[in-house]
Write a protein that holds these residues in place. Sequence first.
Motif, PDB file in Angstrom:
ATOM      1  N   HIS A 166     -18.827  36.313   2.853  1.00  0.00           N
ATOM      2  CA  HIS A 166     -18.926  34.831   3.084  1.00  0.00           C
ATOM      3  C   HIS A 166     -20.302  34.061   2.470  1.00  0.00           C
ATOM      4  O   HIS A 166     -21.059  34.494   2.800  1.00  0.00           O
ATOM      5  CB  HIS A 166     -19.046  34.634   4.608  1.00  0.00           C
ATOM      6  N   ASP A 167     -19.674  33.568   1.148  1.00  0.00           N
ATOM      7  CA  ASP A 167     -20.918  32.673   0.435  1.00  0.00           C
ATOM      8  C   ASP A 167     -20.986  31.854   1.069  1.00  0.00           C
ATOM      9  O   ASP A 167     -20.636  30.745   1.381  1.00  0.00           O
ATOM     10  CB  ASP A 167     -20.554  32.491  -0.813  1.00  0.00           C
ATOM     11  N   ILE A 168     -22.722  31.551   1.171  1.00  0.00           N
ATOM     12  CA  ILE A 168     -23.559  30.220   2.017  1.00  0.00           C
ATOM     13  C   ILE A 168     -24.683  29.596   1.267  1.00  0.00           C
ATOM     14  O   ILE A 168     -25.394  28.532   1.977  1.00  0.00           O
ATOM     15  CB  ILE A 168     -24.109  31.055   2.941  1.00  0.00           C
ATOM     16  N   LEU A 169     -25.416  30.151   0.692  1.00  0.00           N
ATOM     17  CA  LEU A 169     -25.867  29.244  -0.324  1.00  0.00           C
ATOM     18  C   LEU A 169     -25.555  29.857  -2.238  1.00  0.00           C
ATOM     19  O   LEU A 169     -26.187  30.460  -2.240  1.00  0.00           O
ATOM     20  CB  LEU A 169     -27.098  29.470   0.035  1.00  0.00           C
ATOM     21  N   ASP A 170     -25.779  28.426  -2.662  1.00  0.00           N
ATOM     22  CA  ASP A 170     -24.884  29.315  -4.373  1.00  0.00           C
ATOM     23  C   ASP A 170     -25.759  29.354  -5.012  1.00  0.00           C
ATOM     24  O   ASP A 170     -26.195  30.548  -6.147  1.00  0.00           O
ATOM     25  CB  ASP A 170     -24.790  27.451  -4.754  1.00  0.00           C
ATOM     26  N   VAL A 171     -27.338  28.674  -4.749  1.00  0.00           N
ATOM     27  CA  VAL A 171     -28.491  29.478  -5.786  1.00  0.00           C
ATOM     28  C   VAL A 171     -29.403  29.203  -4.863  1.00  0.00           C
ATOM     29  O   VAL A 171     -29.766  29.140  -3.713  1.00  0.00           O
ATOM     30  CB  VAL A 171     -28.781  27.654  -6.457  1.00  0.00           C
TER      31      VAL A 171
END
Length: 438
Positions: free
Chosen positions: A153-158
């Motif tokens: 689960h990708d939760i923060l792009d940067v």
Amino acid sequence: MESMKHLILAGLGTLALSCGVSAQSHTLHSFEKLQLTDRFWSEGATFGDFNKDGNQDAASGPYWWEGPAFTHRHTFYSDKRGWEKQHADGSAQIIQGYEGALGTKNSYSENFVAFSHDFNADGWDDILVLGFPGKESSWYENPQGKDHYWNKHDILDVTDNESPTFLDLTGDGKPEIVCGSGGYYGYASPDWSQPEKPWKFHPITPKGPWQRFTHGLGVGDVNGDGRMDLMAKEGWWQQPENLAGDPEWKFHPQLFSPGGGAQMYAYDVDGDGDNDVITSIAAHGYGLAWYEHIPTPEGITFKAHIFVNKEPSENRYGVQFSQLHAIDVADMNGDGLKDVITGKRFWAHGPNGDAEPNAAAVLYWFELKRTDAGVDFVPHLVDSDSGIGTQVMARDINDDGYPEIVVGNKKGTFVHRHLTQKVSRDEWLQAQPKALFK
């Protein structure tokens, strides 16, 4: 699996120890080194109970190992990555992972810091990976005992800064990712009813010069008001009483480390009732320090006390090493005081970069002692051939009161199992680190 018992005298090279609580009972502290892999997969590692058997396991890179033996390995995301090693006879070999100490060239992993947490409240520990600086952060969902890749689960792009952390900054009882992002310092938090959805980043500063490779970051109650503040190399930001509407936090300038060091901690080092600051001075150079909290009518100031630096004579016990890129604090010997765990990040920028890149990859714990003469940090050498990454974690994983240490770096993944032994007073005195300088 490599298993070695290291009994090493801090600063002199034979034993790691501390005194017990009474004159009749003396406890010797040593560490058994378990090398889980010699492949370079990650600059961070964490503990967690991933199979719900009541034992803490270790995770680093795409793998987790079952505790307490750490011999049975599982893969939770793809390990289909390798590099080509050229041998002197002209032959080549594909080695899994990224090129690290088994090679000759510099490379970087996509996994810089790791934590465990039950994100979806299903009773199973998941794994959070804060990736290469400037890239995304993701958590991997534990499949509840099924042995296959975990859902990502990708939760923060940067996620910027090389020392991001994951803890309860806001005081709501839930942890947040504390980091830089897009030129701001702040924290990222989810809707906990849907933690797999993208998390919201809450800036606490104006936009500044901070970028993905900025060094040095920490969380702690600097001013003693009961709220956690954010610390960085150039000062600290005071958490306001109310966080509604994402207000800007008040900045207090204080140069803690010119180039930026590692993780930062607020802790009452000298026992005077207020919190001091612990950090390294330069992640790719030298220096370990605590900054004494000094209240004045104008506000809080700090006095630097550097106890490890470039020259051996700058440490009472003659200890010297470089590239202190990660720090943890924990009570290592059960005396009620928090000690400092750190070491050398081996080949941070490869075999030809930074200060003393090929020196021994040491790992130390520095025992905090408060004496009539002041504060002393007594060095205890855990190991001389593992070091740290951009993270080092000390946790008591077997509830005996003494933390173990886990690291991932370019030499591989290591668990240092904490061992204790009752010894006589004479044996204890013989093993004590000896001060070489005033």
